[in-house]
Design an enzyme around this catalytic site. Sequence first.
Site, PDB file in Angstrom:
ATOM      1  N   GLU A 253      45.344-116.717  41.853  1.00 13.18           N
ATOM      2  CA  GLU A 253      45.303-117.856  40.923  1.00 13.18           C
ATOM      3  C   GLU A 253      43.871-117.951  40.426  1.00 13.18           C
ATOM      4  OE1 GLU A 253      47.806-119.488  39.888  1.00 13.18           O
ATOM      5  OE2 GLU A 253      49.362-119.010  41.348  1.00 13.18           O
TER       6      GLU A 253
ATOM      7  N   CYS B 176      40.681-125.577  36.535  1.00 11.29           N
ATOM      8  CA  CYS B 176      41.074-124.266  35.999  1.00 11.29           C
ATOM      9  C   CYS B 176      41.875-124.438  34.712  1.00 11.29           C
ATOM     10  CB  CYS B 176      41.856-123.477  37.031  1.00 11.29           C
ATOM     11  SG  CYS B 176      43.261-124.368  37.696  1.00 11.29           S
TER      12      CYS B 176
END
Length: 517
Positions: free
Chosen positions: A241, A275
């Site tokens: 991720e 993010c």
Amino acid sequence: MNVHPVEEVRRIPVTSPATGKIIAEIEETPVHEVPFFYEQGRKAFASWSTMPIPNRIGFLRKLKQMIVNEMEEIARVISDDTGKVLTESIVADIMPTLDAIDHIIRHAEKVLGRQKVRTPLLLFGKKSFIEYMPRGVVLVISPWNYPLQLAMVPMISALAGGNSVILKPSEVTPLVGKYIEDLFKRSGFPEGTIQVAHGGKEVGAAFTAGKPDYIFFTGSVRTGKIIQQQAAKDLIPTTLELGGKDPMIVFGDANLDRAAKAAAWGAFTNSGQVCMSAERLYVERTVYPEFLEKLQGEVHSLRQGDDIDADVGSMTFPAQKNVVREQLDEALQRGAKLVTGLKPEDWKEGMYLPPTVVTDVEQDMKIIQDETFGPLLPVVPFDTEEEAIAYANGTAYGLNASVWTRDREKARRVSSRLVSGAVVINDVIITVANHGLPFGGAKESGIGRYHSEAGLRIFCHEKAIMEDKGFLNSEIQWYPYKGKYPLFLNLFKSYFSEKRDWVTFARNYISLLRNNK
Ligand code: NAD
């Protein structure tokens, strides 16, 4: 654990980003203990993996209640460690953790239980199933921006599937790592089922090389690539991720007031260290000046600080300030203009950076191409739908994106063409809050998905099982082949033709059965 001489223990000082003061010290895990961690993890796996899922879920229930009871204390620790405001600690770090536990409690048994699968007619008499078999010791390596949920969600997903877990939390937020370790201990998880190794990249690298059965990594693209290379040597499966550079596309017919508020929140929540924060804003030229004015108003109304009502907290990681500085410097030198915020040379000391909106940028600037992970938002006008899509898809990343318009058909059409792990229509970031949706990136934003059913199943081997009662002495496809070729030929022609010929099929099938010895 205390198997190493005292003089070898290194201590990590913990500095509060908001105040700059040292607030604690954490013992680093010596790398020579790596084999011991794996040994403990494998021992614990032997019994944890055979425990029925409802019993494992019992431990998660207890863990969840503890988090609920200690919510204020945990929020304080997260804010001390990261510099984020308290509201963001509970809304964006604690709540998603609790919701993930809830989701897993509700769905784990069904998702990880034996699944029946249809068996084709040609395999008459058999049954087919899928079983989910835990992998072993899962290594979770987590970052500092949401230090609770980004460690806990993969951990609990792996635990629910019957794996034991080693967590290597970020060295930038070690207080939260320590708190997680303590929470699991106090929740009564069997010894060795969950272990926490503290330290920086050397510790992370030593655990990656220690041959876990699965690696779940959340962090930068740079580290993700290093981990993937190491994992490839031993064919260790991974989920990565990684970073993002999420575009926000605002069409002229959007609710501009809502979109301007969303841009301010999407870009500056957690000081932009998300993010999936809005890192590029594309606005249709017809409403560009009007929208910029609204956005400027929204950003000017934000309050920065560490009190309970503050909107924007501090940066967390000192090195990240330099990334923001470098990108802003390059943009300003090449002619970009500040709408809000200050030039880097006018920044104050410390970790608070002003929420900064920038215009007159070019697509090849770092501010547009590279992840910022800070409170910096470049705004670019566009003329057509095609141009907006091309701009949005024009980086190496593809984590999330948002599309703003009142025209639902256009919103869906544009969303479908974005190369992105997720898209939000008329909102930002929020897909991550629905645990029923998969989470993960396209392109350099990552490999694999978690959350949703996938998030539980990735930590298990998918095992295919076919069951035959074993009454017949032979199968039609077994030896001897003598006389079978024409029968098979007719069988398959009759079966696979657009219009099935059941009479021919039955005749040949029965002949093949009779041919069986
Ligand atoms: P990072 O890659 O520097 O560190 C992440 C973790 O990896 C830390 O625990 C670190 O100690 C460890 N690590 C570093 N080098 C290692 C190595 N060689 N081997 C093993 N472990 C190593 O990332 P960060 O600065 O902590 O986090 C910020 C990044 O994370 C940003 O790029 C952000 O976009 C990304 N991120 C992604 C998601 C997502 O879900 N896609 C979520 C949050 C953050």
